[in-house]
Write a protein that holds these residues in place. Structure first.
Motif, PDB file in Angstrom:
ATOM      1  N   ARG A 286      -5.421   2.369  -1.171  1.00  0.00           N
ATOM      2  CA  ARG A 286      -6.179   1.150  -1.420  1.00  0.00           C
ATOM      3  C   ARG A 286      -5.488   0.283  -2.473  1.00  0.00           C
ATOM      4  N   GLY A 287      -4.845   0.924  -3.446  1.00  0.00           N
ATOM      5  CA  GLY A 287      -4.108   0.179  -4.443  1.00  0.00           C
ATOM      6  C   GLY A 287      -2.968  -0.622  -3.824  1.00  0.00           C
ATOM      7  N   LEU A 288      -2.251   0.005  -2.904  1.00  0.00           N
ATOM      8  CA  LEU A 288      -1.185  -0.708  -2.197  1.00  0.00           C
ATOM      9  C   LEU A 288      -1.773  -1.826  -1.344  1.00  0.00           C
TER      10      LEU A 288
ATOM     11  N   ILE B  65       5.191  -5.833   5.073  1.00  0.00           N
ATOM     12  CA  ILE B  65       4.559  -4.772   4.295  1.00  0.00           C
ATOM     13  C   ILE B  65       5.597  -3.769   3.820  1.00  0.00           C
ATOM     14  N   ILE B  66       6.506  -3.417   4.722  1.00  0.00           N
ATOM     15  CA  ILE B  66       7.562  -2.458   4.373  1.00  0.00           C
ATOM     16  C   ILE B  66       8.439  -3.024   3.255  1.00  0.00           C
ATOM     17  N   GLU B  67       8.771  -4.306   3.360  1.00  0.00           N
ATOM     18  CA  GLU B  67       9.606  -4.954   2.342  1.00  0.00           C
ATOM     19  C   GLU B  67       8.872  -5.005   1.000  1.00  0.00           C
ATOM     20  N   ALA B  68       7.568  -5.316   1.037  1.00  0.00           N
ATOM     21  CA  ALA B  68       6.787  -5.448  -0.191  1.00  0.00           C
ATOM     22  C   ALA B  68       6.610  -4.126  -0.924  1.00  0.00           C
ATOM     23  N   CYS B  69       6.726  -3.024  -0.191  1.00  0.00           N
ATOM     24  CA  CYS B  69       6.580  -1.699  -0.810  1.00  0.00           C
ATOM     25  C   CYS B  69       7.537  -1.488  -1.972  1.00  0.00           C
ATOM     26  N   ARG B  70       8.683  -2.121  -1.892  1.00  0.00           N
ATOM     27  CA  ARG B  70       9.725  -1.931  -2.906  1.00  0.00           C
ATOM     28  C   ARG B  70       9.244  -2.272  -4.309  1.00  0.00           C
ATOM     29  N   ASP B  71       8.396  -3.301  -4.395  1.00  0.00           N
ATOM     30  CA  ASP B  71       8.007  -3.815  -5.710  1.00  0.00           C
ATOM     31  C   ASP B  71       6.604  -3.382  -6.139  1.00  0.00           C
ATOM     32  N   ALA B  72       6.031  -2.407  -5.458  1.00  0.00           N
ATOM     33  CA  ALA B  72       4.671  -1.965  -5.791  1.00  0.00           C
ATOM     34  C   ALA B  72       4.692  -0.580  -6.421  1.00  0.00           C
ATOM     35  N   GLU B  73       3.953  -0.443  -7.513  1.00  0.00           N
ATOM     36  CA  GLU B  73       3.817   0.861  -8.158  1.00  0.00           C
ATOM     37  C   GLU B  73       2.345   1.117  -8.433  1.00  0.00           C
ATOM     38  N   VAL B  74       1.838   2.214  -7.893  1.00  0.00           N
ATOM     39  CA  VAL B  74       0.430   2.575  -8.063  1.00  0.00           C
ATOM     40  C   VAL B  74       0.352   3.856  -8.879  1.00  0.00           C
ATOM     41  N   THR B  75      -0.454   3.826  -9.933  1.00  0.00           N
ATOM     42  CA  THR B  75      -0.642   5.024 -10.755  1.00  0.00           C
ATOM     43  C   THR B  75      -2.136   5.251 -10.975  1.00  0.00           C
ATOM     44  N   ILE B  76      -2.459   6.463 -11.364  1.00  0.00           N
ATOM     45  CA  ILE B  76      -3.852   6.846 -11.598  1.00  0.00           C
ATOM     46  C   ILE B  76      -3.980   7.437 -12.994  1.00  0.00           C
ATOM     47  N   SER B  77      -5.042   7.069 -13.687  1.00  0.00           N
ATOM     48  CA  SER B  77      -5.344   7.681 -14.976  1.00  0.00           C
ATOM     49  C   SER B  77      -6.858   7.817 -15.080  1.00  0.00           C
TER      50      SER B  77
ATOM     51  N   ASP C   9     -10.322   7.397 -17.666  1.00  0.00           N
ATOM     52  CA  ASP C   9     -10.910   6.852 -18.885  1.00  0.00           C
ATOM     53  C   ASP C   9     -12.329   7.399 -18.999  1.00  0.00           C
ATOM     54  N   ASN C  10     -12.534   8.294 -19.962  1.00  0.00           N
ATOM     55  CA  ASN C  10     -13.830   8.965 -20.112  1.00  0.00           C
ATOM     56  C   ASN C  10     -14.267   9.646 -18.826  1.00  0.00           C
ATOM     57  N   GLY C  11     -13.292  10.273 -18.163  1.00  0.00           N
ATOM     58  CA  GLY C  11     -13.587  11.029 -16.959  1.00  0.00           C
ATOM     59  C   GLY C  11     -13.712  10.191 -15.703  1.00  0.00           C
ATOM     60  N   ILE C  12     -13.540   8.870 -15.822  1.00  0.00           N
ATOM     61  CA  ILE C  12     -13.659   7.979 -14.666  1.00  0.00           C
ATOM     62  C   ILE C  12     -12.273   7.538 -14.214  1.00  0.00           C
ATOM     63  N   GLN C  13     -11.998   7.718 -12.922  1.00  0.00           N
ATOM     64  CA  GLN C  13     -10.682   7.388 -12.384  1.00  0.00           C
ATOM     65  C   GLN C  13     -10.403   5.890 -12.448  1.00  0.00           C
ATOM     66  N   GLN C  14      -9.203   5.564 -12.883  1.00  0.00           N
ATOM     67  CA  GLN C  14      -8.746   4.180 -12.935  1.00  0.00           C
ATOM     68  C   GLN C  14      -7.437   4.081 -12.143  1.00  0.00           C
ATOM     69  N   VAL C  15      -7.332   3.064 -11.305  1.00  0.00           N
ATOM     70  CA  VAL C  15      -6.137   2.865 -10.490  1.00  0.00           C
ATOM     71  C   VAL C  15      -5.413   1.614 -10.978  1.00  0.00           C
ATOM     72  N   TYR C  16      -4.136   1.773 -11.233  1.00  0.00           N
ATOM     73  CA  TYR C  16      -3.323   0.669 -11.743  1.00  0.00           C
ATOM     74  C   TYR C  16      -2.270   0.256 -10.720  1.00  0.00           C
ATOM     75  N   LEU C  17      -2.142  -1.041 -10.535  1.00  0.00           N
ATOM     76  CA  LEU C  17      -1.134  -1.610  -9.646  1.00  0.00           C
ATOM     77  C   LEU C  17      -0.171  -2.421 -10.497  1.00  0.00           C
ATOM     78  N   ASN C  18       1.066  -1.943 -10.591  1.00  0.00           N
ATOM     79  CA  ASN C  18       2.076  -2.601 -11.434  1.00  0.00           C
ATOM     80  C   ASN C  18       1.529  -2.883 -12.835  1.00  0.00           C
ATOM     81  N   GLY C  19       0.813  -1.895 -13.374  1.00  0.00           N
ATOM     82  CA  GLY C  19       0.301  -1.989 -14.730  1.00  0.00           C
ATOM     83  C   GLY C  19      -1.051  -2.656 -14.884  1.00  0.00           C
ATOM     84  N   GLU C  20      -1.580  -3.235 -13.809  1.00  0.00           N
ATOM     85  CA  GLU C  20      -2.888  -3.913 -13.858  1.00  0.00           C
ATOM     86  C   GLU C  20      -3.971  -3.006 -13.287  1.00  0.00           C
ATOM     87  N   ASN C  21      -5.084  -2.887 -13.996  1.00  0.00           N
ATOM     88  CA  ASN C  21      -6.193  -2.076 -13.524  1.00  0.00           C
ATOM     89  C   ASN C  21      -6.880  -2.816 -12.365  1.00  0.00           C
TER      90      ASN C  21
END
Length: 219
Positions: free
Chosen positions: A38-40, A57-69, A71-83
């Motif tokens: 969903r982040g992508l 979409i395939i080309e755009a994949c190159r510049d996308a980074e999705v991470t998970i962290s 916060d107080n036990g609640i999942q947060q999804v970040y896309l290129n550093g933005e929540n």
């Protein structure tokens, strides 16, 4: 180097429920692969890409980074550093995520992101091919299963509690068929890794399963 726990198993075995509880008890990050798709999807929609534009979409994949962290036990999804957590549950994002999940290059991109996250953080991940394909070097590998009857009954009770119409016989049939598909699919079929610990939860409580898995985590 992160400490990794991989949980694989058939549909209805309780993998996600168990993984989230183990993550909470051990202080690990639970990697929700669906949320990563969903982040992508948010990224592609922000760029104005349409579902049919597979090359874009395939080309755009190159510049996308999705991470998970968490916060107080609640999942947060970040896309290129933005929540972007608040954007994940819209119908538009869900539809895009469902579509892009079938694109091999997108799956490969998420595989790289998942492995990168696992190399830096202590994570627990569940699915069909985590221990065999995504995290083959995981510190702990669990193959969590239960009898077809047990899994069908669990699903039946869950639907009844929600007030949804359901038929136990049909649920049982659907689970058998899904097992067959998952175990015999061409790409990354469901199977127990050679070094995975088998846990049959048919006669176990959720907490018993959680405690058992935690006992194997030497951290």
């Amino acid at each position: 180097m992160g400490y990794n726990v991989a949980i694989d198993g058939p549909a209805g075995a309780g993998k996600s429920t168990i993984a989230k509880l183990v993550a909470k008890e051990k202080g690990f990050i639970y990697v929700d692969t669906g949320a990563m798709y969903r982040g992508l999807a948010v990224y592609f929609l922000k760029k104005g890409l349409k579902k049919a534009d597979v090359p874009g979409i395939i080309e755009a994949c190159r510049d996308a980074e999705v991470t998970i962290s968490y916060d107080n036990g609640i999942q947060q999804v970040y896309l290129n550093g933005e929540n972007v957590t608040r954007l994940l549950r819209t119908e538009e994002v869900g539809n895009m995520a469902s579509h892009i999940s079938a694109i091999p290059e997108v799956r490969q991109k998420l595989l790289e992101l998942q492995r990168s996250l696992a190399s830096e953080q202590n994570v627990i991940m569940d699915g069909r091919d985590i221990g065999t394909n995504i995290l083959p070097g995981a510190n702990v590998k669990i193959y969590l299963t239960a009898s077809v009857e047990t899994r069908a009954n669990r699903r039946y009770r869950e639907l009844k509690e929600k007030g949804e119409p359901c038929d136990l016989e049909k649920i049982t049939k659907d689970i058998r068929e899904r097992d067959e598909r998952d175990m015999n699919r061409e790409t990354a079929p469901l199977k127990q890794a050679d070094d995975a610990i088998l846990i049959d939860s048919s006669d176990m409580t959720i907490q018993e399963v959680v405690s058992k898995i935690c006992s194997y985590c030497n951290i």
